[in-house]
Design a protein around this motif. Structure first.
Motif, PDB file in Angstrom:
ATOM      1  N   LYS A 206     -14.962   5.540   7.085  1.00 37.11           N
ATOM      2  CA  LYS A 206     -14.893   5.880   8.508  1.00 37.11           C
ATOM      3  C   LYS A 206     -14.757   4.642   9.388  1.00 37.11           C
ATOM      4  CE  LYS A 206     -17.690  10.097   8.117  1.00 37.11           C
ATOM      5  NZ  LYS A 206     -18.908  10.805   8.578  1.00 37.11           N
ATOM      6  N   HIS A 207     -14.191   4.847  10.576  1.00 38.81           N
ATOM      7  CA  HIS A 207     -14.156   3.822  11.611  1.00 38.81           C
ATOM      8  C   HIS A 207     -14.850   4.412  12.824  1.00 38.81           C
ATOM      9  CE1 HIS A 207     -12.149   0.093  13.302  1.00 38.81           C
ATOM     10  NE2 HIS A 207     -12.742   0.637  14.350  1.00 38.81           N
ATOM     11  N   ASP A 208     -16.152   4.156  12.933  1.00 42.17           N
ATOM     12  CA  ASP A 208     -16.982   4.842  13.924  1.00 42.17           C
ATOM     13  C   ASP A 208     -16.831   6.354  13.723  1.00 42.17           C
ATOM     14  OD1 ASP A 208     -17.848   2.379  14.872  1.00 42.17           O
ATOM     15  OD2 ASP A 208     -16.274   2.250  16.376  1.00 42.17           O
ATOM     16  N   ALA A 209     -16.318   7.072  14.714  1.00 38.68           N
ATOM     17  CA  ALA A 209     -16.211   8.533  14.593  1.00 38.68           C
ATOM     18  C   ALA A 209     -14.902   8.973  13.936  1.00 38.68           C
ATOM     19  CB  ALA A 209     -16.329   9.187  15.967  1.00 38.68           C
ATOM     20  N   ILE A 210     -13.984   8.039  13.711  1.00 43.99           N
ATOM     21  CA  ILE A 210     -12.684   8.399  13.142  1.00 43.99           C
ATOM     22  C   ILE A 210     -12.804   8.515  11.631  1.00 43.99           C
ATOM     23  CG2 ILE A 210     -10.270   7.695  12.887  1.00 43.99           C
ATOM     24  CD1 ILE A 210     -10.612   6.080  15.465  1.00 43.99           C
ATOM     25  N   THR A 211     -12.321   9.629  11.109  1.00 46.15           N
ATOM     26  CA  THR A 211     -12.469   9.864   9.669  1.00 46.15           C
ATOM     27  C   THR A 211     -11.147  10.074   8.942  1.00 46.15           C
ATOM     28  OG1 THR A 211     -12.720  12.242  10.033  1.00 46.15           O
ATOM     29  CG2 THR A 211     -14.735  10.914   9.988  1.00 46.15           C
ATOM     30  N   ALA A 212     -10.073  10.305   9.663  1.00 42.84           N
ATOM     31  CA  ALA A 212      -8.799  10.622   9.008  1.00 42.84           C
ATOM     32  C   ALA A 212      -7.702   9.659   9.471  1.00 42.84           C
ATOM     33  CB  ALA A 212      -8.397  12.062   9.315  1.00 42.84           C
ATOM     34  N   GLY A 213      -6.741   9.420   8.599  1.00 45.82           N
ATOM     35  CA  GLY A 213      -5.576   8.618   8.956  1.00 45.82           C
ATOM     36  C   GLY A 213      -5.826   7.128   9.048  1.00 45.82           C
ATOM     37  N   LEU A 214      -6.933   6.651   8.500  1.00 40.52           N
ATOM     38  CA  LEU A 214      -7.218   5.215   8.578  1.00 40.52           C
ATOM     39  C   LEU A 214      -6.393   4.424   7.579  1.00 40.52           C
ATOM     40  CD1 LEU A 214     -11.103   5.317   9.035  1.00 40.52           C
ATOM     41  CD2 LEU A 214      -9.365   4.913  10.780  1.00 40.52           C
ATOM     42  N   THR A 215      -6.106   5.014   6.425  1.00 46.68           N
ATOM     43  CA  THR A 215      -5.217   4.410   5.445  1.00 46.68           C
ATOM     44  C   THR A 215      -4.094   5.394   5.169  1.00 46.68           C
ATOM     45  OG1 THR A 215      -6.508   5.290   3.588  1.00 46.68           O
ATOM     46  CG2 THR A 215      -7.076   3.088   4.372  1.00 46.68           C
ATOM     47  N   THR A 216      -2.869   4.886   5.086  1.00 49.99           N
ATOM     48  CA  THR A 216      -1.716   5.764   4.857  1.00 49.99           C
ATOM     49  C   THR A 216      -0.846   5.186   3.746  1.00 49.99           C
ATOM     50  OG1 THR A 216      -0.470   4.608   6.587  1.00 49.99           O
ATOM     51  CG2 THR A 216      -1.647   6.619   7.229  1.00 49.99           C
ATOM     52  N   GLY A 217      -0.137   6.047   3.071  1.00 47.65           N
ATOM     53  CA  GLY A 217       0.786   5.611   2.037  1.00 47.65           C
ATOM     54  C   GLY A 217       0.115   5.082   0.791  1.00 47.65           C
ATOM     55  N   PHE A 218      -1.134   5.490   0.553  1.00 49.30           N
ATOM     56  CA  PHE A 218      -1.838   5.004  -0.633  1.00 49.30           C
ATOM     57  C   PHE A 218      -1.389   5.762  -1.878  1.00 49.30           C
ATOM     58  CE2 PHE A 218      -5.239   5.671  -3.712  1.00 49.30           C
ATOM     59  CZ  PHE A 218      -5.516   4.353  -4.076  1.00 49.30           C
ATOM     60  N   THR A 219      -1.132   5.016  -2.955  1.00 44.71           N
ATOM     61  CA  THR A 219      -0.840   5.587  -4.266  1.00 44.71           C
ATOM     62  C   THR A 219      -1.647   4.823  -5.295  1.00 44.71           C
ATOM     63  OG1 THR A 219       1.426   6.105  -3.593  1.00 44.71           O
ATOM     64  CG2 THR A 219       0.949   6.119  -5.959  1.00 44.71           C
ATOM     65  N   LEU A 220      -2.439   5.501  -6.096  1.00 43.67           N
ATOM     66  CA  LEU A 220      -3.291   4.836  -7.074  1.00 43.67           C
ATOM     67  C   LEU A 220      -2.452   3.963  -8.009  1.00 43.67           C
ATOM     68  CD1 LEU A 220      -6.216   4.595  -8.163  1.00 43.67           C
ATOM     69  CD2 LEU A 220      -5.650   6.424  -9.775  1.00 43.67           C
ATOM     70  N   GLY A 221      -2.755   2.670  -8.035  1.00 54.14           N
ATOM     71  CA  GLY A 221      -2.039   1.734  -8.893  1.00 54.14           C
ATOM     72  C   GLY A 221      -0.670   1.343  -8.380  1.00 54.14           C
ATOM     73  N   GLY A 222      -0.314   1.773  -7.176  1.00 54.87           N
ATOM     74  CA  GLY A 222       1.000   1.467  -6.620  1.00 54.87           C
ATOM     75  C   GLY A 222       1.152  -0.001  -6.255  1.00 54.87           C
ATOM     76  N   ALA A 223       2.270  -0.613  -6.639  1.00 52.95           N
ATOM     77  CA  ALA A 223       2.489  -2.035  -6.386  1.00 52.95           C
ATOM     78  C   ALA A 223       2.518  -2.353  -4.902  1.00 52.95           C
ATOM     79  CB  ALA A 223       3.796  -2.473  -7.047  1.00 52.95           C
ATOM     80  N   ASN A 224       2.991  -1.422  -4.081  1.00 54.93           N
ATOM     81  CA  ASN A 224       3.087  -1.650  -2.641  1.00 54.93           C
ATOM     82  C   ASN A 224       2.045  -0.868  -1.850  1.00 54.93           C
ATOM     83  OD1 ASN A 224       5.385  -3.433  -2.719  1.00 54.93           O
ATOM     84  ND2 ASN A 224       6.614  -1.630  -3.261  1.00 54.93           N
ATOM     85  N   SER A 225       1.077  -0.307  -2.550  1.00 56.99           N
ATOM     86  CA  SER A 225       0.026   0.473  -1.913  1.00 56.99           C
ATOM     87  C   SER A 225      -0.992  -0.447  -1.247  1.00 56.99           C
ATOM     88  CB  SER A 225      -0.659   1.342  -2.965  1.00 56.99           C
ATOM     89  OG  SER A 225      -1.685   2.113  -2.395  1.00 56.99           O
ATOM     90  N   SER A 226      -1.598   0.028  -0.158  1.00 56.20           N
ATOM     91  CA  SER A 226      -2.590  -0.783   0.547  1.00 56.20           C
ATOM     92  C   SER A 226      -3.669   0.104   1.146  1.00 56.20           C
ATOM     93  CB  SER A 226      -1.921  -1.586   1.673  1.00 56.20           C
ATOM     94  OG  SER A 226      -2.876  -2.306   2.422  1.00 56.20           O
ATOM     95  N   THR A 227      -4.855  -0.459   1.319  1.00 54.45           N
ATOM     96  CA  THR A 227      -5.939   0.263   1.992  1.00 54.45           C
ATOM     97  C   THR A 227      -6.215  -0.345   3.371  1.00 54.45           C
ATOM     98  OG1 THR A 227      -7.628  -1.118   0.917  1.00 54.45           O
ATOM     99  CG2 THR A 227      -7.043   0.966  -0.166  1.00 54.45           C
TER     100      THR A 227
END
Length: 285
Positions: A206-227
């Motif tokens: 979470k980011h204070d009260a924000i719970t969704a959409g903080l990380t996008t485009g995540f793929t487990l083990g993806g070379a270009n994935s990021s958190t």
């Protein structure tokens, strides 16, 4: 120098053995014994280390070197784990309970490491570099942070079922580490979890009260994935609920307040760091 000693026995051990000629394996075993008997660790902060680090991190030695903070740590947990081995006082048979299959331990045992993580003090670089295998960050309780890659020939979706009750496990060299949200630190909240090699901080889901959409485009083990935090209103400011936020913000520019969040996924997808970091800079050995 500010010094906070959490284990007098551990400090005395190293004081008495600094000129000893014992084999390294003997020293490591005795050091671990001191840690286990005290269930604590030593935390030391050098001159110039800011309040936000001093109030957030334990089981590390931190100093200032030029334009960098240098974190030294052993990545030895101070809590019980199946990976201490059944003959050890800190052994427990409990493992993390998942919704899928039951966890079972890998054959490795925890051993003290000698990590050095050098991070930029005020990084504003956003060249998304490859995170790399092995230690690429340190948690607030002094445990190494790895990305979402498993050992060669394996996958994290398989390795996940070897995590202990604290969601950690050791490598074949005994290096205990985290890949995913560690419940000893964070549980679906905005707490500080650690710092990455590029100097950017890692917070909970979470980011204070924000719970969704903080990380996008995540793929487990993806070379270009990021958190990295990608929320438009939050990506360049740290959560205000973090106790170190006020001090941190007095020392940082908006660009250097970029940060990561635990990926908002369940179980193995609750990754701390993925294939890409936010920026270049820093080193891990």
């Amino acid at each position: 120098m500010f010094k906070q000693t959490l284990s007098l026995a551990f400090v005395l051990f190293f004081t008495m053995n600094c000129k000893d000629t014992k084999k390294e394996t003997d020293v490591t075993s005795l050091a671990l014994l001191a840690l286990l008997n005290s269930s604590s660790c030593t935390t030391t902060f050098g001159a110039g280390v800011p309040e936000w680090i001093q109030t957030s991190f334990t089981c590390v030695t931190v100093s200032v070197s030029g334009s960098n903070y240098v974190f030294k740590f052993n990545s030895v947990p101070t809590y019980k784990s199946i990976y201490w081995g059944s003959s050890n006082a800190n052994y427990e048979s409990t493992m993390y309970v998942n919704s899928g299959q039951s966890n079972s331990a890998n054959p490795n045992l925890i051993k003290s490491q000698n990590y050095t993580l050098t991070v930029p003090i005020n990084n504003q670089n956003t060249v998304a570099t490859t995170s790399g295998f092995g230690m690429i960050g340190v948690s607030t309780n002094g445990i190494a942070i790895y990305n979402d890659q498993a050992a060669p020939g394996d996958s994290l979706s398989t390795e996940y079922y070897t995590f202990d009750s604290a969601q950690g496990h050791p490598t074949n060299t005994g290096a205990y580490h985290y890949h995913v949200e560690p419940p000893k630190i964070s549980n679906n909240d905005s707490k500080l979890v650690g710092i990455a090699k590029d100097g950017y901080l890692i917070f909970g889901k979470k980011h204070d009260a924000i719970t969704a959409g903080l990380t996008t485009g995540f793929t487990l083990g993806g070379a270009n994935s990021s958190t990295k935090c990608t929320d438009a209103g939050s990506s360049t400011s740290v959560p205000t609920t973090w106790v170190g936020a006020a001090n941190y913000n007095t020392l940082k520019t908006g660009g250097s307040a970029r940060h990561y969040h635990v990926n908002n996924g369940t179980e193995v997808n609750g990754i701390l760091l993925s294939g890409r970091l936010i920026g270049a800079g820093g080193s891990a050995n």
